[in-house]
Design a protein around this motif. Structure first.
Motif, short mmCIF file in Angstrom:
data_model
loop_
_atom_site.label_atom_id
_atom_site.label_comp_id
_atom_site.label_asym_id
_atom_site.label_seq_id
_atom_site.Cartn_x
_atom_site.Cartn_y
_atom_site.Cartn_z
N VAL A 133 0.68 -0.78 0.25
CA VAL A 133 0.15 0.07 0.01
C VAL A 133 0.61 0.92 -0.43
O VAL A 133 2.45 1.24 0.79
CB VAL A 133 -1.08 -0.04 1.37
CG1 VAL A 133 -1.52 1.06 1.60
CG2 VAL A 133 -2.00 -1.05 0.86
N LYS A 134 0.71 2.18 -1.03
CA LYS A 134 1.24 3.40 -0.56
C LYS A 134 0.08 4.91 -0.45
O LYS A 134 -0.94 4.39 -0.46
CB LYS A 134 1.88 3.61 -2.25
CG LYS A 134 3.37 3.34 -2.42
CD LYS A 134 2.96 3.41 -4.51
CE LYS A 134 4.56 2.74 -4.69
NZ LYS A 134 5.18 3.42 -5.81
N SER A 135 0.55 5.42 0.03
CA SER A 135 -0.06 6.43 1.27
C SER A 135 -0.55 7.62 0.12
O SER A 135 0.74 8.08 -0.81
CB SER A 135 0.80 6.91 2.38
OG SER A 135 -0.03 8.00 3.33
N GLU A 136 -1.74 7.80 -0.06
CA GLU A 136 -1.59 9.04 -0.75
C GLU A 136 -1.72 10.11 0.21
O GLU A 136 -1.65 11.54 -0.54
CB GLU A 136 -4.19 8.65 -0.95
CG GLU A 136 -3.93 10.37 -1.62
CD GLU A 136 -4.16 9.78 -3.28
OE1 GLU A 136 -4.40 11.21 -3.66
OE2 GLU A 136 -3.36 9.04 -3.31
N GLY A 166 6.14 10.62 7.84
CA GLY A 166 4.39 11.22 8.29
C GLY A 166 4.39 12.46 8.42
O GLY A 166 3.50 12.63 8.43
N LYS A 167 5.12 13.14 7.47
CA LYS A 167 4.69 14.65 7.00
C LYS A 167 4.10 14.66 5.60
O LYS A 167 4.14 13.81 4.90
CB LYS A 167 5.87 15.70 7.55
CG LYS A 167 6.60 15.86 8.38
CD LYS A 167 7.89 17.01 7.86
CE LYS A 167 8.75 16.54 9.62
NZ LYS A 167 9.75 17.62 9.00
N PRO A 174 7.25 12.13 -2.78
CA PRO A 174 7.53 10.41 -2.31
C PRO A 174 6.29 10.18 -1.32
O PRO A 174 5.74 11.38 -0.52
CB PRO A 174 8.60 10.93 -0.89
CG PRO A 174 9.49 12.24 -1.27
CD PRO A 174 8.53 13.10 -2.38
N GLN A 175 5.62 9.26 -0.95
CA GLN A 175 5.20 8.58 -0.85
C GLN A 175 5.30 7.40 0.31
O GLN A 175 6.39 6.21 0.08
CB GLN A 175 4.06 7.80 -0.85
CG GLN A 175 3.25 8.47 -2.34
CD GLN A 175 2.15 7.65 -3.31
OE1 GLN A 175 3.03 7.52 -4.28
NE2 GLN A 175 1.22 7.65 -3.40
N ALA A 207 1.44 4.75 15.41
CA ALA A 207 0.65 4.78 15.46
C ALA A 207 0.47 6.39 14.30
O ALA A 207 -0.84 5.55 13.38
CB ALA A 207 0.36 5.80 16.93
N TRP A 208 1.34 6.82 13.76
CA TRP A 208 0.64 7.41 12.38
C TRP A 208 0.51 6.91 11.14
O TRP A 208 -0.09 6.78 9.96
CB TRP A 208 1.95 8.74 12.63
CG TRP A 208 3.24 8.14 11.56
CD1 TRP A 208 3.32 8.48 12.82
CD2 TRP A 208 3.46 8.28 10.46
NE1 TRP A 208 5.09 7.84 11.94
CE2 TRP A 208 4.98 7.89 11.07
CE3 TRP A 208 3.10 8.00 9.31
CZ2 TRP A 208 5.83 7.36 9.59
CZ3 TRP A 208 4.14 7.64 8.20
CH2 TRP A 208 5.04 6.99 8.75
N GLN A 209 1.92 5.56 11.18
CA GLN A 209 1.81 4.79 10.62
C GLN A 209 0.02 4.08 10.18
O GLN A 209 -0.43 3.31 9.41
CB GLN A 209 2.94 3.49 10.58
CG GLN A 209 4.35 4.12 10.25
CD GLN A 209 5.32 3.59 10.23
OE1 GLN A 209 5.71 2.61 11.05
NE2 GLN A 209 6.40 3.59 9.57
#
Length: 351
Positions: free
Chosen positions: A173-176, A182-183, A203-204, A216-218
């Motif tokens: 999974v890549k973060s949108e 984490g920023k 970057p993702q 937690a943020w992840q």
């Protein structure tokens, strides 16, 4: 967390002050039950409605980004979790409190239609009432025995208090939304008016297949992703269910239960994350009643469905006709028999 709390109660660790730290509201619209009812009055079968929302001010219309129903059979030894797709197109009933006359729309709009209290203000508690009625109309569940609103940032605080969470990631999974550090990812200037479907660049953050210990943020970022996934929101629903199961398992682990300081932080964070309606019972009563359920007794259910496309344009989601049979099994408390005959409903990925 309620399920996990059961074991903590038996060890006399969870005490009344934690119940008092959780905001209790009349979410389900029914008169509160007699405050003197006994814990033994909580008997299966039970249906609990859990709704996840983003933090919003009372001037913003709330949307239910995550809708999960927990079904507890009569023997109180198992829990079945199934998600309602946020973009599921349904009939939303009329709601006298806001003057909403009813209509067909995506189910995550129901909370918004029910939340208006005048002067441009919104109340998520009132909105929950219409959402519960909408889910009840969809599933045929006449009324829910308990309900909770979970603030996503509150979930993050719980995971931080636990020192992260270990869970199995079942697909890459890549973060949108976030960078690897984490920023937030930068936003395209031309998308400032929210007119772009994918307004971010750069970057993702990435989450690779395997069993990982997530910060937690992840964890929060991972379970919110749906863009770029083969099954979109259906994949996200599965990840959210897996996350809940992983949290319950970790909350019962020795690292939390035998560490008074960490346990105290976890329970306080849970209190700040929730708005709870236990039908006249507090969260400790519910923990006592479900003390025999562990994370391994939680079965994750996937409802089959597909996207509605009109002239190439996405209009929402619809469930497979067989979902009606599953809802009947929930009402008749025969889910165990149903999944035995329909094993494709069991979500085994990452369990």
């Amino acid at each position: 967390m309620v399920v996990a709390g059961g074991a903590l109660v038996t060890q006399q660790v969870l005490v009344s002050r934690y119940a008092g730290s959780i905001e209790t509201q009349n979410l389900l619209g029914a008169p509160a039950a007699n405050a003197n009812t006994k814990v033994s009055d909580i008997k299966g079968p039970l249906n609990i409605l859990l709704v996840g929302i983003d933090p919003r001010t009372d001037e913003q219309t709330p949307l239910s980004d995550s809708i999960i129903v927990a079904h507890i059979p009569k023997d109180m030894k198992q829990a079945y979790l199934f998600s309602i797709p946020r973009d599921l197109v349904v009939d939303i009933p009329a709601f006298e409190k806001t003057g909403f006359k009813g209509g067909r729309s995506k189910i995550n709009a129901a909370m918004g239609y029910g939340s208006a209290v005048g002067n441009g203000k919104h109340d998520v508690v009132q909105g929950f009432d219409l959402l519960a009625k909408t889910v009840g109309q969809l599933t045929g569940i006449p009324e829910f025995d308990a309900g909770a609103i979970i603030n996503f940032n509150g979930f993050k605080a719980i995971v931080e208090a636990m020192g992260g969470v270990t869970m199995t990631i079942d697909q890459n999974v890549k973060s949108e939304h976030l960078q690897p550090n984490g920023k937030p990812r930068p936003r395209l200037a031309r998308c400032a008016d929210n007119s772009c479907s994918h307004p971010y660049y750069g970057p993702q953050a990435e989450y690779k297949i395997g069993t990982k210990h997530l910060q937690a943020w992840q964890a929060l970022d991972y379970v919110r992703q749906r863009y770029g996934l083969p099954r979109g929101d259906y994949d996200r629903q599965r990840h959210q269910q897996q996350f809940i199961k992983a949290m319950a398992k970790q909350a019962l682990g020795k690292d939390v239960v035998t560490n008074p300081a960490k346990l105290d932080r976890v329970l306080k964070a849970a209190g700040k994350a929730l708005i709870f309606d236990g039908g006249g019972h507090n969260v400790v009563d519910w923990a006592f009643s479900m003390k025999n359920i562990r994370s391994d007794d939680m079965t994750l259910i996937k409802l089959p469905g597909e996207s509605i496309m009109v002239n190439g344009n996405y209009r929402g989601e619809e469930l497979d006709a067989s979902a009606k049979d599953f809802f009947t099994a929930v009402r008749q408390d025969t889910v165990q028999d149903f999944v035995f005959r329909n094993p494709e409903y069991i979500n085994n990925n990452g369990a």
